[in-house]
Design a protein around this motif. Structure first.
Motif, short mmCIF file in Angstrom:
data_model
loop_
_atom_site.label_atom_id
_atom_site.label_comp_id
_atom_site.label_asym_id
_atom_site.label_seq_id
_atom_site.Cartn_x
_atom_site.Cartn_y
_atom_site.Cartn_z
N ARG A 1 4.11 8.93 1.60
CA ARG A 1 3.12 9.98 1.77
C ARG A 1 3.60 11.12 2.68
NH1 ARG A 1 0.07 5.62 0.22
NH2 ARG A 1 0.32 4.37 2.10
N HIS A 2 4.43 10.81 3.65
CA HIS A 2 5.01 11.84 4.53
C HIS A 2 6.47 11.46 4.74
CE1 HIS A 2 4.87 14.04 8.72
NE2 HIS A 2 5.69 14.63 7.87
N ILE A 3 7.36 12.41 4.59
CA ILE A 3 8.80 12.19 4.79
C ILE A 3 9.27 13.04 5.96
CG2 ILE A 3 11.09 12.52 3.77
CD1 ILE A 3 9.85 11.82 1.05
N LEU A 4 9.98 12.40 6.88
CA LEU A 4 10.53 13.06 8.06
C LEU A 4 12.06 12.95 7.97
CD1 LEU A 4 9.85 14.33 10.88
CD2 LEU A 4 9.98 12.01 11.79
N LEU A 5 12.72 14.06 7.68
CA LEU A 5 14.18 14.05 7.55
C LEU A 5 14.80 14.68 8.78
CD1 LEU A 5 16.34 14.61 4.45
CD2 LEU A 5 16.87 15.93 6.51
N VAL A 6 15.84 14.02 9.31
CA VAL A 6 16.51 14.48 10.52
C VAL A 6 17.98 14.73 10.21
CG1 VAL A 6 17.12 13.90 12.89
CG2 VAL A 6 14.95 13.11 11.95
N ALA A 7 18.49 15.87 10.67
CA ALA A 7 19.91 16.16 10.50
C ALA A 7 20.41 16.88 11.74
CB ALA A 7 20.17 17.01 9.26
N GLN B 1 12.29 18.88 -2.33
CA GLN B 1 11.58 20.16 -2.50
C GLN B 1 10.32 19.98 -3.34
OE1 GLN B 1 14.09 23.40 -3.84
NE2 GLN B 1 15.82 22.67 -2.63
N HIS B 2 10.26 18.91 -4.11
CA HIS B 2 9.09 18.65 -4.95
C HIS B 2 8.06 17.75 -4.26
CE1 HIS B 2 10.39 20.67 -8.56
NE2 HIS B 2 11.55 20.03 -8.56
N HIS B 3 8.33 17.33 -3.02
CA HIS B 3 7.39 16.46 -2.32
C HIS B 3 6.36 17.31 -1.57
CE1 HIS B 3 5.85 13.44 0.49
NE2 HIS B 3 6.38 12.52 -0.30
N PRO B 4 5.10 16.89 -1.54
CA PRO B 4 4.07 17.71 -0.90
C PRO B 4 4.07 17.71 0.62
CG PRO B 4 3.10 15.69 -1.75
CD PRO B 4 4.52 15.72 -2.23
N HIS B 5 4.78 16.77 1.26
CA HIS B 5 4.71 16.70 2.72
C HIS B 5 6.04 16.22 3.29
CE1 HIS B 5 2.25 15.34 6.51
NE2 HIS B 5 3.10 16.32 6.77
N VAL B 6 6.94 17.16 3.50
CA VAL B 6 8.26 16.87 4.07
C VAL B 6 8.44 17.70 5.33
CG1 VAL B 6 10.75 16.93 3.74
CG2 VAL B 6 9.27 16.34 1.83
N THR B 7 8.85 17.05 6.41
CA THR B 7 9.18 17.72 7.66
C THR B 7 10.66 17.53 7.92
OG1 THR B 7 6.97 17.19 8.52
CG2 THR B 7 8.63 17.89 10.12
N GLY C 1 0.79 -1.22 0.00
CA GLY C 1 0.00 0.00 0.00
C GLY C 1 0.82 1.26 0.00
N GLY C 2 2.15 1.12 -0.08
CA GLY C 2 3.03 2.29 -0.06
C GLY C 2 3.37 2.71 1.35
N VAL C 3 4.44 3.48 1.48
CA VAL C 3 4.93 3.91 2.78
C VAL C 3 4.14 5.13 3.26
CG1 VAL C 3 6.92 4.89 4.00
CG2 VAL C 3 7.24 2.98 2.40
N ASP C 4 3.61 5.04 4.47
CA ASP C 4 2.88 6.17 5.06
C ASP C 4 3.81 7.23 5.61
OD1 ASP C 4 0.04 5.30 4.87
OD2 ASP C 4 0.75 3.62 6.09
N LEU C 5 4.89 6.80 6.25
CA LEU C 5 5.82 7.74 6.89
C LEU C 5 7.23 7.20 6.75
CD1 LEU C 5 6.47 10.22 8.64
CD2 LEU C 5 5.89 8.87 10.66
N GLN C 6 8.08 7.97 6.07
CA GLN C 6 9.46 7.57 5.82
C GLN C 6 10.41 8.47 6.60
OE1 GLN C 6 11.04 5.13 3.50
NE2 GLN C 6 12.62 5.75 4.97
N ILE C 7 11.28 7.88 7.40
CA ILE C 7 12.30 8.66 8.09
C ILE C 7 13.58 8.61 7.27
CG2 ILE C 7 13.09 6.75 9.56
CD1 ILE C 7 13.45 8.90 11.79
N LEU C 8 14.27 9.75 7.19
CA LEU C 8 15.51 9.87 6.43
C LEU C 8 16.55 10.63 7.23
CD1 LEU C 8 14.23 11.12 2.93
CD2 LEU C 8 14.91 8.78 3.51
#
Length: 261
Positions: free
Chosen positions: A192-198, A225-231, A124-131
């Motif tokens: 669907r939502h990407i959470l990037l930590v640095a 930058q082209h993704h609709p939901h990145v934190t 069903g695809g990834v709901d929340l991806q951490i990077l």
């Protein structure tokens, strides 16, 4: 892309852990995208604490990891399937076989990449991806020059990435694999939502390009930058090169509570 600048890793862990916990509470069978490395550790520790307190369960959730070294034996401690189990999945209540990673020991690596993308789609695809993000701007193991539309495939690691990862191999550069199997940038962008930590000064230049630079294969993370939901969760050091840092702080401080992350 929402930029949140926080004072320390503990606050990053608390806020990022809350995003995961809220999702799994609202959708117990959520599909999670998990990354290894030092960046997500505070979030994983926070989730373990929440689980131990009875606040969140992963019993119905599924997870897919970002990447895997090619050729490391199945029992090698730095194999990413082993690392993610040690750092997170083995410390909570994921069901057996609910966590999947690319097969870095496959005879046909091209087929293994296509099969991995198909497995994510079938779930069903990834709901929340951490990077996390590398010092050269890579996400997953999509090194500079990677196609912005790439799928899960074999990649050759740059010398810089191998140097950065040598600390996990007793600082023996020769022990760090040369190849990996990684989700492509196109694959990552389907979450669907990407959470990037640095965190840390060493990530400041990559973060500057990620947030304020041009979209370019030379800085692969800029595709977000082209993704609709990145934190993007940053500590002060990682945010130190951002020209609009004051505006990002103002925006986060004044955002409506109903928006969440």
């Amino acid at each position: 892309m929402e930029i949140v600048i926080l004072p320390n890793s503990q606050e990053i862990g608390r806020l990022g852990g809350g995003v995961f916990a809220d999702l799994v509470t609202a959708k117990p069978d959520a599909v999670l995208g998990l990354a290894t490395g030092s960046s997500p550790l505070a979030i994983y520790d926070n989730l373990v604490a929440r689980h131990q307190a009875g606040e969140v369960s992963f019993a119905q959730a599924r997870a897919f990891t970002l990447d895997e070294y090619v050729g490391l034996p199945a029992d090698h401690p730095e194999r990413y399937r082993s690392v993610i189990e040690k750092d997170f999945t083995g410390r909570v209540d994921f069901a057996p076989d609910s966590v999947q990673g690319p097969n870095g020991l496959a005879e046909d690596l091209r087929a293994a990449g296509a099969e991995y993308d198909a497995a994510i789609a079938a779930a069903g695809g990834v709901d929340l991806q951490i990077l996390g993000i590398g010092t050269d701007g890579h996400i997953g193991f999509n090194e500079p020059g990677s196609s912005l539309a790439s799928r899960t495939r074999i990649k050759t690691l740059t010398h810089q990435t191998r140097l950065d990862n040598a600390r996990f191999f007793d600082n023996d550069l020769d022990a760090v694999p040369v190849h990996c199997l990684t989700q492509g940038l196109g694959t990552i962008m389907e979450a669907r939502h990407i959470l990037l930590v640095a965190t840390g000064q060493g990530k400041a230049e990559a973060v500057h390009h990620l947030v304020e630079g041009a979209v370019s294969a030379m800085w692969p993370g800029t595709i977000l930058q082209h993704h609709p939901h990145v934190t993007v969760l940053l500590d002060e050091a990682a945010a130190s090169r951002l020209q609009l840092a004051a505006y990002y702080r103002q925006t986060y401080a004044s955002k409506p509570a109903w928006q969440g992350l």
